[in-house]
Design an enzyme around this catalytic site. Structure first.
Site, mmCIF file in Angstrom:
data_model
loop_
_atom_site.group_PDB
_atom_site.id
_atom_site.type_symbol
_atom_site.label_atom_id
_atom_site.label_comp_id
_atom_site.label_asym_id
_atom_site.label_seq_id
_atom_site.Cartn_x
_atom_site.Cartn_y
_atom_site.Cartn_z
ATOM 1 N N SER A 105 71.013 49.813 64.783
ATOM 2 C CA SER A 105 69.706 48.953 64.684
ATOM 3 C C SER A 105 69.103 48.791 66.159
ATOM 4 O O SER A 105 67.829 48.831 66.190
ATOM 5 C CB SER A 105 69.853 47.531 64.211
ATOM 6 O OG SER A 105 70.918 46.827 64.979
ATOM 7 N N ASP A 141 69.125 35.501 66.294
ATOM 8 C CA ASP A 141 69.354 36.896 66.480
ATOM 9 C C ASP A 141 69.294 36.837 68.127
ATOM 10 O O ASP A 141 68.210 37.029 68.728
ATOM 11 C CB ASP A 141 68.363 37.854 66.010
ATOM 12 C CG ASP A 141 68.421 39.217 66.290
ATOM 13 O OD1 ASP A 141 69.261 39.384 67.114
ATOM 14 O OD2 ASP A 141 67.780 40.054 65.819
ATOM 15 N N HIS A 156 69.173 41.665 68.967
ATOM 16 C CA HIS A 156 67.740 42.759 69.082
ATOM 17 C C HIS A 156 66.772 42.089 70.163
ATOM 18 O O HIS A 156 66.931 40.904 70.471
ATOM 19 C CB HIS A 156 67.287 42.794 67.501
ATOM 20 C CG HIS A 156 68.478 43.365 66.664
ATOM 21 N ND1 HIS A 156 69.217 42.727 65.980
ATOM 22 C CD2 HIS A 156 68.973 44.611 66.652
ATOM 23 C CE1 HIS A 156 70.096 43.502 65.397
ATOM 24 N NE2 HIS A 156 70.017 44.786 65.629
#
Length: 432
Positions: free
Chosen positions: A148, A400, A403
């Site tokens: 990702s 998160d 990311h």
């Protein structure tokens, strides 16, 4: 009052006509003397204009001229400094941002994280120029391959390029659109994303099967490698998925596992496994694409490990609460982050030695680990979901801290990517 004499004026003009030829004859030896002792050099700009290099471009700014250094800049050493210009794009001007990284549209209240840029200590990192990137990649296929973080970097690049030319989604496949391709009609460029969190062959854990991944370390993942002949530039990115429980295979033999209680396998961790996966991947790239001629060998870039910034439980308020970058001395690169980066750098350098027999194969590590470590403020945190505190602060909220917000610090990765491509182009011209 002076008088004007036609005869005197005529004599003056006659004298000039007699002297002019002798002046010309006197200048010619001086010109030859200058050329003999101080020969003219052909400018690099003219060379670039006539070059047939696969990534050729015509530099139009002083920033582009800086790419002509043959010695790579050390982008790992630097500081984050304020930049009031802000990013090239925003959360509404680009349609390719994954929802979980669109921090602006999800209501993140502080905007300060958008106004920093990375300043290397030994060189200049120019602001991203989408027109230059598009010129360099004209008629080429760029593939992002990995986990990702590869997708995060890809979407950052697409958003910056979209400020100059609109990408058109021409292919999508797989759960969560893990295989996609965009086309830029303006420059006949394809940019793809291939989901491959290990780069080598793997079977990901699932709710219906075993709670661990299976990795086959001696086989590259053909879901992306089968298309390698069509790639001109590959950007690889792996790391975080190696932290998950897994069983490792070489051929039909089990080498061991990581975090596999209940299984009768030897615990071997994941560092050596990461190294083996990179060896297999880079060896395959060299074998399949190293033999290109006339500058057609594939270029391979490995983006190094991107540290996370959890300061607490992933499902509690304040898991990544920072709103400013770390300054020099605040944070050291150590532990797992340092080891993951070290392995990746070492394997790229080893692959370079193996690839020296091929003139047109280029390999490079895009070393972003330290500059990313210094940006704890650049993650979505709870804003991976829209307006998470619209009804007040709850006890549990998913965060998160891995990311990166778009726009955000990850845009810097693509600024460095552009500088690498520019340097490769210049080196290709010098070698012709």
């Amino acid at each position: 009052m002076s008088s004007f004499s036609p005869s005197k004026n005529h004599s003056y003009r006659s004298l000039i006509r007699k002297l002019l030829p002798w002046t010309f004859y006197a200048i010619i030896p001086l010109v030859f003397f200058r050329l003999y002792f101080y020969p003219c050099t052909v400018s690099h700009s003219n060379l670039i204009l006539i070059s047939s290099s696969p990534f050729s471009f015509s530099p139009s700014t002083l920033e582009e001229e800086s790419a002509k250094e043959t010695t790579p800049c050390d982008y790992t050493n630097g500081d984050w400094v304020r930049d009031e210009r802000g990013p090239l794009y925003n959360g509404t001007s680009c349609g390719t941002i994954k929802e979980g990284q669109n921090c602006n549209s999800h209501g993140r209240p502080d905007m300060g994280y958008l106004y920093w840029r990375w300043k290397p200590k030994q060189c200049k990192l120019p602001r991203f120029d989408p027109d230059t990137f598009l010129r360099l990649l004209r008629n080429k296929h760029l593939a992002f391959v990995g986990d990702s973080m590869a997708r995060n970097q890809l979407e950052s690049l697409l958003c910056m390029l979209a400020t100059a030319s609109a990408p058109k989604l021409v292919y999508r496949d797989g759960e969560d659109n893990k295989f996609r391709r965009w086309h830029f009609d303006s420059h006949n460029i394809d940019i793809s994303i291939y989901w491959s969190p290990f780069l080598v062959k793997g079977v990901e854990k699932s709710n219906a099967g075993p709670n661990h991944n299976k990795l086959y370390l001696d086989h590259v993942d053909e879901r992306w490698a089968a298309d390698m002949n069509g790639f001109d530039l590959i950007v690889l990115s792996i790391g975080h998925w190696f932290l998950h429980p897994a069983v490792y295979y070489k051929g039909d033999s089990i080498l061991g596992c990581h975090h596999c209680p209940g299984l009768n396998y030897t615990e071997i961790g994941f560092y050596d496994v990461l190294r083996k996966a990179l060896k297999t991947t880079l060896k395959t790239a060299i074998e399949r694409r190293g033999g290109g001629s006339n500058g057609n060998g594939t270029k391979v870039i490995l983006t190094t490990f991107s540290p996370s910034h959890f300061e607490g439980d992933w499902d509690k308020f304040g898991a990544c609460p920072k709103t400013k970058p770390y300054q020099e001395g605040d944070k050291s690169l150590e532990g797992m982050d340092a080891e993951m980066r070290k392995i990746e750098i070492e394997e790229v350098e080893a692959a370079k030695l193996s690839a020296m027999q091929f003139d047109y194969l280029r390999l490079e590590a895009l070393d972003v680990t330290k500059l990313s470590l210094m940006r704890p403020d650049g993650h979505p945190g709870p804003y991976m979901y829209p307006f998470p505190f619209a009804n007040g602060v709850t006890e549990r909220v998913q965060n998160d801290c891995v990311h990166w917000c778009l726009p955000g610090p990850i845009d810097t990765w693509n600024e460095i990517l552009l500088e690498v491509i520019k340097r490769w182009d210049y080196q290709s011209i010098r070698e012709e």
